[in-house]
Motif scaffolding. Structure first.
Motif, PDB file in Angstrom:
ATOM      1  N   PRO A 179       2.559  -6.092  -1.784  1.00 40.44           N
ATOM      2  CA  PRO A 179       2.371  -4.910  -0.936  1.00 40.44           C
ATOM      3  C   PRO A 179       3.374  -3.822  -1.274  1.00 40.44           C
ATOM      4  CG  PRO A 179       3.543  -6.612   0.266  1.00 40.44           C
ATOM      5  CD  PRO A 179       3.135  -7.224  -1.049  1.00 40.44           C
ATOM      6  N   GLU A 233       2.728  -1.565   3.485  1.00 38.93           N
ATOM      7  CA  GLU A 233       1.601  -2.486   3.416  1.00 38.93           C
ATOM      8  C   GLU A 233       2.022  -3.924   3.710  1.00 38.93           C
ATOM      9  OE1 GLU A 233      -0.543   0.137  -0.146  1.00 38.93           O
ATOM     10  OE2 GLU A 233       0.305  -1.845  -0.575  1.00 38.93           O
ATOM     11  N   LEU A 278      -7.054   1.987  -0.722  1.00 41.23           N
ATOM     12  CA  LEU A 278      -6.012   2.092   0.291  1.00 41.23           C
ATOM     13  C   LEU A 278      -5.643   3.567   0.495  1.00 41.23           C
ATOM     14  CD1 LEU A 278      -3.896  -0.961  -0.888  1.00 41.23           C
ATOM     15  CD2 LEU A 278      -5.223  -0.793   1.221  1.00 41.23           C
ATOM     16  N   CYS A 338      -9.965  -3.081   3.542  1.00 45.38           N
ATOM     17  CA  CYS A 338      -9.461  -4.272   2.862  1.00 45.38           C
ATOM     18  C   CYS A 338     -10.645  -5.113   2.407  1.00 45.38           C
ATOM     19  CB  CYS A 338      -8.559  -5.085   3.801  1.00 45.38           C
ATOM     20  SG  CYS A 338      -9.465  -5.814   5.188  1.00 45.38           S
ATOM     21  N   VAL A 352      -4.489  -7.137   0.584  1.00 46.90           N
ATOM     22  CA  VAL A 352      -3.411  -6.228   0.987  1.00 46.90           C
ATOM     23  C   VAL A 352      -4.015  -5.123   1.829  1.00 46.90           C
ATOM     24  CG1 VAL A 352      -1.711  -4.534   0.198  1.00 46.90           C
ATOM     25  CG2 VAL A 352      -1.934  -6.721  -0.982  1.00 46.90           C
ATOM     26  N   SER A 353      -3.347  -4.806   2.932  1.00 49.14           N
ATOM     27  CA  SER A 353      -3.800  -3.733   3.810  1.00 49.14           C
ATOM     28  C   SER A 353      -2.612  -2.871   4.213  1.00 49.14           C
ATOM     29  CB  SER A 353      -4.462  -4.322   5.062  1.00 49.14           C
ATOM     30  OG  SER A 353      -4.811  -3.302   5.983  1.00 49.14           O
ATOM     31  N   ASP A 354      -2.882  -1.594   4.429  1.00 44.11           N
ATOM     32  CA  ASP A 354      -1.851  -0.743   5.020  1.00 44.11           C
ATOM     33  C   ASP A 354      -1.584  -1.238   6.437  1.00 44.11           C
ATOM     34  OD1 ASP A 354      -0.547   2.209   4.634  1.00 44.11           O
ATOM     35  OD2 ASP A 354      -1.093   1.849   6.723  1.00 44.11           O
TER      36      ASP A 354
END
Length: 376
Positions: free
Chosen positions: A32, A36, A123, A143, A151-153
């Motif tokens: 990340p 993230e 993203l 995602c 991985v995500s914000d």
């Protein structure tokens, strides 16, 4: 040993282009970045939006890493993340909430201007942390949950109580919450009112549950699948209409059971274009309100303008009007208290490796939601 700085090789469900099959392949998931989190997925589920993504909605970017409903455990966090830590159980969301932009402070909408819906498969910095054989992977929204890791914000990731049932957590990350919120937040269904719900999938059953919680006295469920009658009743439906049993239109059938007046509120949860007009026409002249949550198979649809001109209101809704910071916690707490019979949604389970089987299961009349067990 921390894996924060390491690339992870794992399995994910991938589609290479329109008309191409979904395959489970090895991909790489990068660490990340600053804002993230990288999440180890526990389980996911199949939503109608995942099917439309294979047809090019909301974007035509491929190869595509699939899935947007799910739940997992934070594996690592970026340097600037302060609200989540390793080991937290989280669900992804496709909208954010900054709490300070014009929309967030207005109280009129849940669509944040700072953290908008991601419609380009990337993203917020317009890059991706997922790749396959050196080629960038896109995801459906914020995602990709049909993967062992994503991985995500952090602004599109919400912590939930670790005691929550993983399948239930997956359902409230999109489908069920969308319907529940549509009745609770968008329509603000009034006690004693009448409601019609078109389509009794997870979203429609969520709308029934939301209408019940708001005190609606008449909740009419509408579906061509007779097997959905029992499901609707479990969530609070008071009457069932199977339009396949009659040559009359849906709106005519609804008016027949409401003294010719129609309902106060209707919820269109199918995305079937002709039912947009029918859902509107099924409401009361002058005051009826329709909330549209079903994703249409076509970008433009025709609408009976006379129904609108006679004082009815139609409103579109994203995520049922729910705000991710405040409202999701309330829905998750109701899940923990077993206020929703969410086990009724979980009708089938498949491992990630058999995801193609999940698509076939969706055709089963007994199917409501397919849960995907993610193995590691």
């Amino acid at each position: 040993m921390s894996t924060t700085s390491q690339v992870i090789t794992c399995k994910a469900a991938i589609c290479w282009g329109l008309g191409q099959p979904v395959t489970v392949e090895e991909i790489q998931v990068d660490p990340p970045k600053a804002t993230e989190v990288r999440v180890k997925v526990l389980c996911a589920s199949i939503c109608h939006t995942d099917l439309t993504s294979l047809q090019g909605f909301p974007h035509m970017c491929f190869p595509l890493a699939l899935g947007h409903e799910g739940v997992g455990v934070v594996e690592s966090v970026g340097d600037e993340v302060t609200t989540l830590k390793e080991g937290d159980v989280v669900i992804p969301t496709y909208i954010g909430e900054c709490e300070t932009c014009e929309n967030c402070v207005s109280g009129k909408t849940n669509l944040c201007l700072t953290h908008p819906v991601r419609l380009n498969g990337l993203l917020p910095d317009n890059t991706s942390r997922m790749s396959i054989r050196g080629q960038r992977l896109y995801h459906v929204l914020s995602c990709a949950t049909w993967s062992e890791y994503f991985v995500s914000d952090v602004n599109y990731t919400v912590k939930v109580d670790s005691a929550i049932d993983p399948a239930h957590a997956s359902f409230i990350s999109c489908g069920f919450s969308t319907g529940f919120g549509a009745a609770w937040k968008e329509a603000k269904v009034e006690s004693g009112s009448s409601v019609a719900v078109l389509g009794l999938g997870a979203v429609g059953l969520g709308a029934i549950s939301g209408a019940k919680s708001m005190g609606a006295s008449k909740i009419i469920g509408i579906d061509k699948n007779e097997k959905k009658r029992e499901k609707g009743e479990a969530f609070g439906m008071t009457q069932f209409i199977n339009p396949g049993d009659s040559a009359k239109s849906v709106s005519e059938l609804v008016k027949e059971v409401t003294g010719g007046m129609g309902v106060d509120y209707s919820f269109e949860c199918t995305g079937i274009p002709p039912l947009l007009s029918q859902s509107l026409e099924a409401t009361k002249m002058g005051t009826g309100k329709t909330v549209v949550v079903g994703i249409p198979a076509e970008p433009t649809v025709s609408l009976g303008m006379l129904s609108l001109l006679l004082g009815r209101t139609m409103k579109g809704s994203a995520f049922g009007g729910l705000k991710v910071r405040s409202d999701i916690a309330i829905v998750a707490n109701k899940c923990l208290k077993k206020e929703f019979p969410l086990d009724e949604l979980s009708t089938h389970v498949v491992p990630l490796e058999d995801i193609s089987k999940g698509f076939e299961i969706l055709k089963d009349p007994n199917c409501v939601k397919v849960v995907i067990k993610i193995s590691h």
